[in-house]
Write a protein that holds these residues in place. Sequence first.
Motif, PDB file in Angstrom:
ATOM      1  N   ASP A 111       0.794  -1.231   0.000  1.00 40.55           N
ATOM      2  CA  ASP A 111       0.000   0.000   0.000  1.00 40.55           C
ATOM      3  C   ASP A 111       0.827   1.282   0.000  1.00 40.55           C
ATOM      4  N   LEU A 112       2.092   1.179  -0.419  1.00 43.76           N
ATOM      5  CA  LEU A 112       2.881   2.398  -0.576  1.00 43.76           C
ATOM      6  C   LEU A 112       2.331   3.209  -1.738  1.00 43.76           C
ATOM      7  N   ILE A 113       1.891   2.511  -2.779  1.00 37.98           N
ATOM      8  CA  ILE A 113       1.205   3.146  -3.901  1.00 37.98           C
ATOM      9  C   ILE A 113      -0.142   2.453  -4.079  1.00 37.98           C
ATOM     10  N   PRO A 114      -1.110   3.162  -4.606  1.00 38.22           N
ATOM     11  CA  PRO A 114      -2.408   2.512  -4.841  1.00 38.22           C
ATOM     12  C   PRO A 114      -2.314   1.508  -5.987  1.00 38.22           C
ATOM     13  N   PRO A 115      -3.182   0.526  -6.010  1.00 34.40           N
ATOM     14  CA  PRO A 115      -3.170  -0.427  -7.115  1.00 34.40           C
ATOM     15  C   PRO A 115      -3.370   0.304  -8.445  1.00 34.40           C
ATOM     16  N   ALA A 116      -2.667  -0.162  -9.442  1.00 38.27           N
ATOM     17  CA  ALA A 116      -2.761   0.454 -10.769  1.00 38.27           C
ATOM     18  C   ALA A 116      -4.122   0.152 -11.380  1.00 38.27           C
ATOM     19  N   ASP A 117      -4.537   1.049 -12.258  1.00 34.00           N
ATOM     20  CA  ASP A 117      -5.721   0.755 -13.061  1.00 34.00           C
ATOM     21  C   ASP A 117      -5.413  -0.476 -13.891  1.00 34.00           C
ATOM     22  N   ARG A 118      -6.451  -1.129 -14.373  1.00 37.50           N
ATOM     23  CA  ARG A 118      -6.263  -2.332 -15.194  1.00 37.50           C
ATOM     24  C   ARG A 118      -6.899  -2.123 -16.561  1.00 37.50           C
ATOM     25  N   THR A 119      -6.276  -2.701 -17.568  1.00 36.03           N
ATOM     26  CA  THR A 119      -6.852  -2.682 -18.909  1.00 36.03           C
ATOM     27  C   THR A 119      -7.960  -3.729 -18.966  1.00 36.03           C
ATOM     28  N   ALA A 120      -8.685  -3.747 -20.057  1.00 35.25           N
ATOM     29  CA  ALA A 120      -9.763  -4.722 -20.226  1.00 35.25           C
ATOM     30  C   ALA A 120      -9.224  -6.148 -20.165  1.00 35.25           C
ATOM     31  N   SER A 121      -7.977  -6.343 -20.559  1.00 37.13           N
ATOM     32  CA  SER A 121      -7.381  -7.678 -20.528  1.00 37.13           C
ATOM     33  C   SER A 121      -6.700  -7.996 -19.194  1.00 37.13           C
ATOM     34  N   GLY A 122      -6.781  -7.064 -18.222  1.00 37.35           N
ATOM     35  CA  GLY A 122      -6.267  -7.323 -16.884  1.00 37.35           C
ATOM     36  C   GLY A 122      -4.848  -6.856 -16.612  1.00 37.35           C
ATOM     37  N   TYR A 123      -4.187  -6.253 -17.603  1.00 31.65           N
ATOM     38  CA  TYR A 123      -2.831  -5.766 -17.383  1.00 31.65           C
ATOM     39  C   TYR A 123      -2.849  -4.460 -16.599  1.00 31.65           C
ATOM     40  N   ARG A 124      -1.826  -4.269 -15.775  1.00 31.04           N
ATOM     41  CA  ARG A 124      -1.704  -2.998 -15.055  1.00 31.04           C
ATOM     42  C   ARG A 124      -1.485  -1.887 -16.080  1.00 31.04           C
ATOM     43  N   GLY A 178      18.183   6.737   1.244  1.00 31.23           N
ATOM     44  CA  GLY A 178      18.219   5.926   2.454  1.00 31.23           C
ATOM     45  C   GLY A 178      16.975   5.959   3.311  1.00 31.23           C
ATOM     46  N   PHE A 179      15.893   6.550   2.812  1.00 34.83           N
ATOM     47  CA  PHE A 179      14.650   6.563   3.584  1.00 34.83           C
ATOM     48  C   PHE A 179      14.040   5.167   3.593  1.00 34.83           C
ATOM     49  N   SER A 180      13.474   4.786   4.732  1.00 32.02           N
ATOM     50  CA  SER A 180      12.785   3.504   4.848  1.00 32.02           C
ATOM     51  C   SER A 180      11.417   3.596   4.176  1.00 32.02           C
ATOM     52  N   VAL A 181      10.793   2.450   3.969  1.00 35.29           N
ATOM     53  CA  VAL A 181       9.453   2.438   3.373  1.00 35.29           C
ATOM     54  C   VAL A 181       8.481   3.202   4.268  1.00 35.29           C
ATOM     55  N   ALA A 182       8.599   3.051   5.581  1.00 32.93           N
ATOM     56  CA  ALA A 182       7.717   3.781   6.509  1.00 32.93           C
ATOM     57  C   ALA A 182       7.927   5.288   6.382  1.00 32.93           C
ATOM     58  N   GLU A 183       9.173   5.712   6.271  1.00 33.59           N
ATOM     59  CA  GLU A 183       9.460   7.140   6.109  1.00 33.59           C
ATOM     60  C   GLU A 183       8.945   7.645   4.764  1.00 33.59           C
ATOM     61  N   ILE A 184       9.061   6.829   3.729  1.00 33.16           N
ATOM     62  CA  ILE A 184       8.572   7.227   2.412  1.00 33.16           C
ATOM     63  C   ILE A 184       7.054   7.356   2.442  1.00 33.16           C
ATOM     64  N   THR A 185       6.390   6.478   3.165  1.00 29.31           N
ATOM     65  CA  THR A 185       4.938   6.579   3.321  1.00 29.31           C
ATOM     66  C   THR A 185       4.576   7.940   3.903  1.00 29.31           C
ATOM     67  N   GLU A 186       5.317   8.342   4.917  1.00 28.59           N
ATOM     68  CA  GLU A 186       5.075   9.652   5.543  1.00 28.59           C
ATOM     69  C   GLU A 186       5.405  10.794   4.585  1.00 28.59           C
ATOM     70  N   LEU A 187       6.525  10.673   3.861  1.00 28.81           N
ATOM     71  CA  LEU A 187       6.887  11.698   2.880  1.00 28.81           C
ATOM     72  C   LEU A 187       5.827  11.842   1.797  1.00 28.81           C
ATOM     73  N   LEU A 188       5.329  10.708   1.304  1.00 29.26           N
ATOM     74  CA  LEU A 188       4.278  10.757   0.280  1.00 29.26           C
ATOM     75  C   LEU A 188       3.023  11.433   0.805  1.00 29.26           C
ATOM     76  N   ALA A 189       2.669  11.138   2.042  1.00 28.81           N
ATOM     77  CA  ALA A 189       1.483  11.772   2.636  1.00 28.81           C
ATOM     78  C   ALA A 189       1.683  13.283   2.738  1.00 28.81           C
ATOM     79  N   LEU A 190       2.872  13.696   3.144  1.00 33.39           N
ATOM     80  CA  LEU A 190       3.163  15.128   3.232  1.00 33.39           C
ATOM     81  C   LEU A 190       3.179  15.762   1.841  1.00 33.39           C
ATOM     82  N   TRP A 191       3.761  15.071   0.871  1.00 34.12           N
ATOM     83  CA  TRP A 191       3.866  15.576  -0.498  1.00 34.12           C
ATOM     84  C   TRP A 191       2.482  15.784  -1.097  1.00 34.12           C
TER      85      TRP A 191
END
Length: 87
Positions: free
Chosen positions: A24-37, A57-70
Amino acid sequence: MNIGDAARASGVSAKMIRYYEQTDLIPPADRTASGYRDYSDKDVHVLRFIRRSRDLGFSVAEITELLALWQDRSRQSADVKTLARAH
């Protein structure tokens, strides 16, 4: 664009893109009619942000916070600065 194109454009491997979706760092991608991302230019921009953050060197948890701030237009610049200095 498909996951391979997004990986090449962002510098993030397809495997890591799938991992970022699963954690859940990024939302799931949209899918095409054939199911591809299907990734947009905005998705690639976010993936580049994540890549640069990991390179710094940011951790995934820190990046989650950075993305929320961004993505929060009402946040203070000092919030980002505080997180970056703590790192």
